[in-house]
Design a protein around this motif. Structure first.
Motif: not given
Length: 273
Positions: A139-149
């Motif tokens: 899964i590539s990273h596109y959005y900086n606001f999407e961070q794991s818990s």
């Protein structure tokens, strides 16, 4: 293609039950694939009520190694003696949660995994499980606001760290009318998953996003940014459930009133009919 919600947090269909977990039956290309198994043997009870024969399942795909997606494996192995279980190797690792202030184990049942090791098929690349239905492992990273818990943790090289969810995968069905994206919890971000699906297939049209989005407990800002991301993505329908959370579901419903449906136990989708 037909998709049936076998296990989910909510059940409204008579004689079915809900639990914190997720399991979907996907019928496509002459195959029956079980995407996750919920957290207990409830999947068999609901399957009987819905006319789903678990002994006829051809394959299981595990989205990640948490108990609420793998706990039904024990009962599944008892009723199905042949279907391989596809997952990433790190899904078999030890996973913990600190959400209650005390570290607790939330990974796959160790005994079940050891006793049925021959049924597991480790994958680390895009794998086609039926015509046009593929498992995407990176899964590539596109959005900086999407961070794991930060409360979900793993032990790595002798130290405790936030779980990077390197075990997470998802499925995508590639159809000329658009993609169907299947997600277990979207720990690595539902926006990241959808963008990865588009990149992996070369198809920029998404027909249906189905599964958990891990927005339960998310900040208002993160939910709003997720919606903003989807305003830029062409999605015809959403089947949201499990770890999405009511506030996020309501916001999605307000923004996309004709497109959002709650995928409770017993819900059936036929995206291309």
């Amino acid at each position: 293609m037909e998709i049936i919600t076998l296990v989910e947090n909510l059940a409204y269909q008579q004689s079915t039950k809900g639990e914190h977990g997720l399991s979907l039956v996907v019928r496509a290309g002459g195959k029956q694939i079980l995407f996750d198994t919920g957290q207990s043997g409830l999947l068999e009870e609901n399957a009987l009520q819905m006319g789903v024969d678990l002994s006829a399942i051809d394959m299981v795909v595990i989205s990640h190694g948490h108990y609420d997606h793998t706990g039904g494996l024990k009962r599944f192995f008892e009723v199905n003696d042949h279907a391989p279980v596809l997952l990433k190797s790190k899904a078999l690792g030890e996973k913990f949660s600190g959400s209650t202030g005390t570290r607790r184990y939330i990974g796959i049942d160790r005994e079940v995994a050891e006793q049925n090791a021959q049924r597991f098929r480790i994958i680390d690349a895009i794998t086609e499980v039926s015509p046009n239905l593929k498992v995407i492992t990176d899964i590539s990273h596109y959005y900086n606001f999407e961070q794991s818990s930060q409360v979900m943790i793993v032990e790595k090289e002798g130290r405790t760290m936030a779980d990077p969810f390197e075990d997470e995968l998802f499925m995508v069905y590639d159809h000329p009318e658009g993609l169907t994206v299947f997600t277990g919890c979207a720990h690595r971000g539902i926006g990241n998953i959808c963008r990865t699906a588009m990149e992996a297939t070369g198809n920029s049209n998404i027909k249906l996003v189905l599964g958990g989005t891990h927005l339960k407990g998310a900040s208002q800002g993160r939910i709003s940014k997720t919606i903003d991301a989807f305003l830029d993505i062409d999605v015809a329908k959403f089947g949201l459930c499990h770890c999405t959370g009511l506030p996020a579901f309501m916001q999605f419903s307000e923004e996309f009133p004709e497109q959002v449906r709650y995928a409770h136990v017993g819900t059936r989708f036929q995206p291309y009919d």
